[in-house]
Design a protein around this motif. Structure first.
Motif, mmCIF file in Angstrom:
data_model
loop_
_atom_site.group_PDB
_atom_site.id
_atom_site.type_symbol
_atom_site.label_atom_id
_atom_site.label_comp_id
_atom_site.label_asym_id
_atom_site.label_seq_id
_atom_site.Cartn_x
_atom_site.Cartn_y
_atom_site.Cartn_z
ATOM 1 N N LYS A 71 59.882 -42.130 64.706
ATOM 2 C CA LYS A 71 60.752 -43.232 65.113
ATOM 3 C C LYS A 71 60.141 -44.581 64.749
ATOM 4 N N TYR A 72 58.837 -44.740 64.974
ATOM 5 C CA TYR A 72 58.171 -45.986 64.634
ATOM 6 C C TYR A 72 58.148 -46.172 63.116
ATOM 7 N N HIS A 73 57.937 -45.083 62.391
ATOM 8 C CA HIS A 73 57.960 -45.131 60.926
ATOM 9 C C HIS A 73 59.343 -45.557 60.444
ATOM 10 N N ALA A 74 60.386 -45.035 61.073
ATOM 11 C CA ALA A 74 61.753 -45.399 60.688
ATOM 12 C C ALA A 74 62.024 -46.876 60.955
ATOM 13 N N LEU A 75 61.507 -47.397 62.060
ATOM 14 C CA LEU A 75 61.700 -48.812 62.372
ATOM 15 C C LEU A 75 61.027 -49.710 61.339
ATOM 16 N N ILE A 76 59.773 -49.406 60.996
ATOM 17 C CA ILE A 76 59.072 -50.222 59.998
ATOM 18 C C ILE A 76 59.764 -50.094 58.645
ATOM 19 N N SER A 77 60.249 -48.900 58.335
ATOM 20 C CA SER A 77 60.959 -48.702 57.067
ATOM 21 C C SER A 77 62.226 -49.550 57.016
ATOM 22 N N LYS A 78 62.950 -49.625 58.128
ATOM 23 C CA LYS A 78 64.146 -50.460 58.170
ATOM 24 C C LYS A 78 63.777 -51.934 58.038
ATOM 25 N N PHE A 79 62.709 -52.351 58.699
ATOM 26 C CA PHE A 79 62.244 -53.739 58.575
ATOM 27 C C PHE A 79 61.873 -54.043 57.119
ATOM 28 N N LYS A 80 61.247 -53.078 56.467
ATOM 29 C CA LYS A 80 60.911 -53.248 55.053
ATOM 30 C C LYS A 80 62.175 -53.393 54.203
ATOM 31 N N ALA A 81 63.203 -52.599 54.502
ATOM 32 C CA ALA A 81 64.450 -52.676 53.739
ATOM 33 C C ALA A 81 65.093 -54.056 53.883
#
Length: 611
Positions: free
Chosen positions: A536-546
């Motif tokens: 979940k944390y990885h998905a959040l950072i990935s979305k922030f990166k996008a």
């Protein structure tokens, strides 16, 4: 085989449950009692561990305490005899406590187990004691991904040992060498912590964070007078400068005279002297650690190194050690302090006493350190409703999208997801997170949310796959225990005027594309985040990166100064209402500060004793 490990009665009480060699649960008592560094018997932490494994107390085959109290008393008594009559004040203060409580700690522990977990169980027959440094070594080696390794333990003091070298092979640990009290790199660092006006056992990380603001001007003075360091890293302290053997203070008038005056008064303004002292003792500590590591490599031939003990939380020294490439791989116990002794105590009985084999995990056996309590969505909703919180319920995708958008908008976010971390670091389960690209975030988080000293740096959480593009690091750092420099192409050069600044004046200069997590020496304390350990944390950072092309977030512990990291949804909501946090994500619940009942706003910054 159910084995309960316990650390208690000194600081950072904790419990850990190991079932057939697997770490099932671990937690510090402070997270439940809300008392920082709580040293009491860890009743609530034990209750959590039992509940997590769905077993009752009578199903425990063994309870293991993390050190041997009688050997500690022996050290206290022999130290008094060695320094008598100078140590009488300290001895007279300590003796009644030892005689009443600690010398007969087996009875104290069994009584606590009876009162809280069953009077009809013969706890005395199930109770075992590990040695302090063996507990640390076991906590470092047994969960590591190594079949064999050198093990270096460094802390203040256990029973007698302050530094120990051991070798782990398969399921065995053999101690090769020890340095004994009063000669201690941990106590030396704590002496400077105290002299700089910070609390011993909690302020050492402040001293480490202060070091880049200073110059190591006192290194030779320290080495000429306080510590003699040999080529293999072994060392000897000149005890005429220290009072921790004979008094209730760390240093004395000779120490004051050596460094030009008395210790800084706590909470008073920091001066350049404290910054230079911090830089100097940090440099000396790094020299000791690196020389010890070189000596260990030469004497054992081991290619892997495991670290534990309080000094192993010095992530700057760990980063320097990594750069030296003395060992092929290094693994550091994320709960390297006394709390982690509970893990080592349980594992040492399972592998050493019971001679059970290890099942080595490819990453490690700590499960990302996510070993604490978690809360179901239904329970989160029930708890929030009971305290009057107003929230919306969203899907997983909406949670990620709305949180990432809040971060891009510059909001400070409380992030409460999954199982709580074990150890001193928040790792994306109980974290305050923010946009690292903002040059104002560090000061705002420190002063308006954490209510702590402005100089203290924040750590970056970075996607593991992007770590080497943003930082000079090519290894995993899941536990935020390694410091590395910002990548050269992400740095911002300083102009001539900025280069003339000294001390805290350096704080407001943006040094990189992610200034909120870039310390004044262009370094950062890195947490790498992978999709397997914390999806979940990885998905959040990935979305922030996008949204931003930046795969990094500010990550700091979810608490204010002096408060333990939040545990429950109620703890998180109180922090939202008592600080200038903007946004809170708990499970699939989203809470906006502006949408809450104003009557629930509280004065929060003075609720806890300063650390």
């Amino acid at each position: 085989m159910n084995i309960l490990g316990i650390s208690a009665y000194y600081h950072d009480s904790a419990a850990c449950l190991v079932v057939d060699g697997e770490i099932i649960a671990a937690a510090q008592e402070e997270r439940f009692t809300r008392k920082k560094h709580d040293s009491e018997f860890p009743v609530q932490a034990i209750n959590f561990c039992l509940a997590e494994a769905a077993i009752r107390a009578e199903s425990l085959d063994c309870v293991v305490f993390y050190d041997k109290p009688f050997l500690k008393f022996e050290r206290l008594f022999e130290t008094y005899l060695a320094f008598a009559p100078r140590g009488f004040k300290s001895f007279a203060t300590s003796l009644p406590v030892w005689v009443k409580d600690k010398l007969f700690q087996k009875k104290t522990i069994t009584d606590a187990l009876k009162v809280n977990f069953g009077t009809d169980i013969d706890w005395g027959a199930r109770l075992r004691f590990s040695e302090h440094h063996l507990s640390h070594a076991a906590s470092a080696f047994y969960p590591s991904p190594f079949k064999d390794a050198a093990i270096l333990t460094m802390d203040g003091v256990g029973e007698w040992a302050t530094t120990s070298l051991a070798v782990g092979a398969e399921n065995t640990i053999t101690v090769h060498k020890e340095i004994h009290f009063p000669h201690s790199i941990g106590l030396l660092y704590s002496a400077f912590t105290s002299f700089a006006g910070f609390k011993v056992n909690s302020g050492e990380y402040k001293l480490m964070g202060l070091a880049p603001y200073g110059e190591p001007k006192f290194v030779e003075l320290i080495k000429d007078n306080l510590i003699d360091i040999k080529d293999d890293g072994s060392f000897h302290l000149d005890m005429s400068y220290f009072d921790y053997c004979t008094d209730l203070a760390m240093t004395n008038a000779r120490f004051d005279a050596l460094f030009g005056g008395p210790a800084r008064v706590s909470e008073s303004s920091l001066t350049q002297r404290e910054m230079d002292l911090a830089a100097s003792i940090q440099a000396v500590t790094e020299e000791v650690v690196i020389k010890l590591a070189r000596g260990i490599r030469q004497s054992t031939g081991q290619r892997n190194l495991c670290l534990a003990g309080g000094v192993a939380l010095n992530c700057v020294a760990n980063g320097k050690l990594l750069q030296e490439r003395i060992f092929d791989q290094i693994w550091i116990q994320p709960a390297s302090g006394d709390a982690g002794g509970a893990i080592g105590a349980a594992l040492s009985v399972y592998h050493l006493m019971l001679q059970q084999p290890r099942h080595i995990q490819p990453r490690d056996g700590m499960k990302g350190a996510y070993l604490g309590p978690s809360y179901s969505q239904a329970e989160i909703e029930r708890r929030l409703k009971a305290i009057g919180a107003l929230f919306s319920i969203v899907s997983d995708e909406e949670l990620i999208d709305e949180t990432a958008s809040a971060l891009v908008e510059g909001k400070a976010v409380g992030w409460h997801q999954g199982r709580m971390e074990f150890g001193p670091r928040s790792l994306g389960a109980r974290s305050i997170i923010a946009d690292p690209r903002s040059s104002q975030v560090q000061k705002q988080l420190n002063l308006k949310i954490k209510y702590r000293e402005s100089f203290r740096p924040f750590a970056p959480s970075v996607l593991r796959e992007d770590a080497s593009n943003w930082f000079d690091i090519d290894v995993d750092s899941p536990y935020m225990l390694l410091v590395a420099d910002i990548s050269h192409d992400k740095k911002l050069p300083m102009n001539d005027e900025q280069n003339t600044l000294f001390g805290i004046d350096k704080l407001n200069v943006a040094r990189s594309e992610i200034p909120a997590v870039t310390h004044i020496d262009y370094s950062a304390r890195i947490q790498t985040v992978d999709a397997e350990t914390n999806p979940k944390y990885h998905a959040l950072i990935s979305k922030f990166k996008a949204l931003t092309q930046c795969p990094v977030l500010v990550n700091t512990s979810f608490n204010v100064r002096g408060e333990p990291i939040v545990n429950t949804p109620e703890d998180a909501f109180r922090c939202l209402m008592g600080t200038e946090l903007d946004f809170l994500a708990i499970g699939n619940c989203i809470l906006h500060k502006t949408g809450q009942n104003p009557a629930l706003i509280i004065r929060y910054e003075n609720e806890f004793e300063l650390d």
